[in-house]
Design an enzyme around this catalytic site. Structure first.
Site, PDB file in Angstrom:
ATOM      1  N   LYS A 110       2.724 110.882  22.519  1.00  0.00           N
ATOM      2  CA  LYS A 110       3.012 110.896  21.200  1.00  0.00           C
ATOM      3  C   LYS A 110       3.135 112.367  20.762  1.00  0.00           C
ATOM      4  CE  LYS A 110       1.685 106.005  20.251  1.00  0.00           C
ATOM      5  NZ  LYS A 110       0.929 105.199  19.355  1.00  0.00           N
ATOM      6  N   LYS A 192       7.546 102.938  29.725  1.00  0.00           N
ATOM      7  CA  LYS A 192       7.322 101.995  29.211  1.00  0.00           C
ATOM      8  C   LYS A 192       8.069 101.315  28.105  1.00  0.00           C
ATOM      9  CE  LYS A 192       3.611 102.768  25.848  1.00  0.00           C
ATOM     10  NZ  LYS A 192       2.172 102.345  25.233  1.00  0.00           N
ATOM     11  N   LYS A 195       7.660  99.451  21.240  1.00  0.00           N
ATOM     12  CA  LYS A 195       8.299  98.838  20.025  1.00  0.00           C
ATOM     13  C   LYS A 195       8.928 100.036  19.241  1.00  0.00           C
ATOM     14  CE  LYS A 195       4.249  96.120  18.530  1.00  0.00           C
ATOM     15  NZ  LYS A 195       3.227  96.889  18.003  1.00  0.00           N
TER      16      LYS A 195
HETATM   17  P1  AMP Z   1       1.160  98.063  20.686  1.00  0.00           P
HETATM   18  O1  AMP Z   1       2.724  97.634  20.844  1.00  0.00           O
HETATM   19  O2  AMP Z   1       1.050  99.644  20.993  1.00  0.00           O
HETATM   20  O3  AMP Z   1       0.507  97.886  19.272  1.00  0.00           O
HETATM   21  O4  AMP Z   1       0.487  97.280  21.720  1.00  0.00           O
HETATM   22  C1  AMP Z   1       0.001  96.072  21.667  1.00  0.00           C
HETATM   23  C2  AMP Z   1      -0.495  95.614  23.056  1.00  0.00           C
HETATM   24  O5  AMP Z   1       0.704  95.417  23.843  1.00  0.00           O
HETATM   25  C3  AMP Z   1      -1.305  96.331  23.818  1.00  0.00           C
HETATM   26  O6  AMP Z   1      -2.330  95.736  24.294  1.00  0.00           O
HETATM   27  C4  AMP Z   1      -0.431  97.117  24.870  1.00  0.00           C
HETATM   28  O7  AMP Z   1      -1.274  97.515  26.161  1.00  0.00           O
HETATM   29  C5  AMP Z   1       0.542  96.119  25.273  1.00  0.00           C
HETATM   30  N1  AMP Z   1       1.555  96.632  25.323  1.00  0.00           N
HETATM   31  C6  AMP Z   1       2.457  97.578  24.916  1.00  0.00           C
HETATM   32  N2  AMP Z   1       3.472  97.980  25.566  1.00  0.00           N
HETATM   33  C7  AMP Z   1       3.600  97.215  26.484  1.00  0.00           C
HETATM   34  C8  AMP Z   1       4.583  97.207  27.800  1.00  0.00           C
HETATM   35  N3  AMP Z   1       5.728  97.977  27.995  1.00  0.00           N
HETATM   36  N4  AMP Z   1       4.090  96.551  28.958  1.00  0.00           N
HETATM   37  C9  AMP Z   1       2.800  95.883  28.703  1.00  0.00           C
HETATM   38  N5  AMP Z   1       2.105  95.702  27.593  1.00  0.00           N
HETATM   39  C10 AMP Z   1       2.388  96.501  26.673  1.00  0.00           C
END
Ligand code: AMP
Ligand code: TRP
Length: 327
Positions: A110, A192, A195
């Site tokens: 980040k 990865k 969002k």
């Molecule tokens: P976030 O979008 O960062 O708030 O992540 C929310 C949840 O989604 C967390 O448990 C992350 O580990 C999971 N997560 C986010 N991006 C991925 C991805 N590309 N593949 C698998 N899990 C993800």
């Protein structure tokens, strides 16, 4: 079991969030005591427009309810509604060596992505996450692979606190799915799916059919034309195979056989159709819930009350253990 997992409000829920985390939450809420905070304070480590930000918190709640999170079976709440999160985070900060935080992959990523805004919150992000988890005496945390390093730090801090001040926190373990724990970007299969990246790189659970088709069609593939899994040499097709397998229930081997000699175009067309079919119910449910703003707000209020009851008990114990006066 006591379960907790958080998600940031910004950006629409994508298939990576679903396969890595939220799908597990939906199963776990059936037989466990689950807490799911929408971690708005974590999201403030990136620049946010206040009006849009407020909307995104309600929007994320609507999205979670649309895919099957059930407020009758779990505690769904907003992190900043329970002030103990920041209070405990501060105390954990005083136990955390800066060097540990500087080692975190997410911090390094980040800081690269937002070079002009490497704020202290980005650095201490994991101690707030540790507070989210430890406040509820959480036993297990279902997350995608990108969060395991933060979980390790959480355990370290819990042990350190327990050792210094006496048994206070449960040591949490992580639940990481065997497959789907790391879904990659459609435009750059070495990174990865995220969002906050451009919309072509991810598929939202609420994308319209034509967008799903266009994005899958444009997804980066690899040289050659065989549909075979090899994450090092064919990261693009391997990622699409994982997504196909997780949504259809067919194994990768079965899919390789099914698409033998068929080429990328036929495979992509079939994958797009599968996703359109599997995601349609989410879209329908969301349209329905969008009209019920009062219900959404009430749900969050009730969630915060339940969360507060537990968080305040832990925090009283922590205050007394570290030698703060009781409130
Ligand atoms: P976030 O979008 O960062 O708030 O992540 C929310 C949840 O989604 C967390 O448990 C992350 O580990 C999971 N997560 C986010 N991006 C991925 C991805 N590309 N593949 C698998 N899990 C993800
Ligand atoms: N850091 C997580 C992410 O980026 C979100 C999060 C915040 C979280 N607090 C948590 C996840 C507690 C699990 C448990 O996705």
């Amino acid at each position: 079991m006591r379960i907790l997992s958080g998600i940031q409000p910004t950006g629409s829920l994508h298939i990576g969030n679903y396969l890595g985390a939220v799908r597990q939450w939906i199963e776990l809420q059936e037989k466990n005591e689950c807490f799911f905070p929408i971690v708005d304070l974590h999201a403030l480590t990136a620049p946010q427009d206040p009006k849009e930000f407020k909307k995104s918190i309600l929007e994320k709640t609507t999205e979670l309810l649309s895919v099957g999170i059930d407020p009758e079976k779990c505690v769904l709440f907003v992190q900043s509604d329970v002030s103990e999160h920041t209070e405990l985070a501060w105390i954990l900060n005083t136990l955390t060596p800066i060097a540990e935080l500087e080692r975190m992959t997410q911090f390094k990523d980040k800081s690269q992505k937002q070079k002009s805004n490497v704020n202290a919150g980005l650095l201490t992000y994991p101690t707030l996450m540790a507070a989210d988890i430890l406040l509820y005496q959480t036993q297990a945390v279902p997350v995608g692979e990108d969060q395991t390093q933060h979980l390790e730090l959480t355990r370290k801090l819990a042990r350190k606190f327990n050792l210094k001040y006496g048994e206070t926190f449960v040591i949490p373990k992580e639940i990481v799915p065997k497959e789907g724990a790391r879904i990659m970007s459609l435009t750059n299969p070495k990174a990865k799916m995220s969002k906050t990246d451009d919309t072509a790189s991810s598929i939202s659970l609420f994308d319209e059919p034509k967008d799903i088709k266009a994005k899958i069609n444009a997804a980066v593939t690899d040289t050659g034309s065989a549909i075979t899994y090899n994450s090092a040499r064919k990261p693009g097709i391997s990622n699409l195979l994982t997504i196909y397998s997780e949504f259809s229930g067919e194994t990768i081997a079965q899919l390789e056989k099914k698409f033998k000699g068929k080429g990328y175009a036929a495979f992509k067309k079939s994958l797009a159709e599968l996703l359109v079919k599997k995601l349609a119910p989410f879209y329908e449910k969301k349209k329905d819930l969008e009209k019920r703003e009062v219900y959404i707000e009430e749900t969050l209020k009730k969630g915060a009350q339940k969360a507060e009851a537990i968080a305040s008990t832990t925090m009283q114990d922590v205050r007394s253990k570290v030698g703060l006066l009781s409130r």
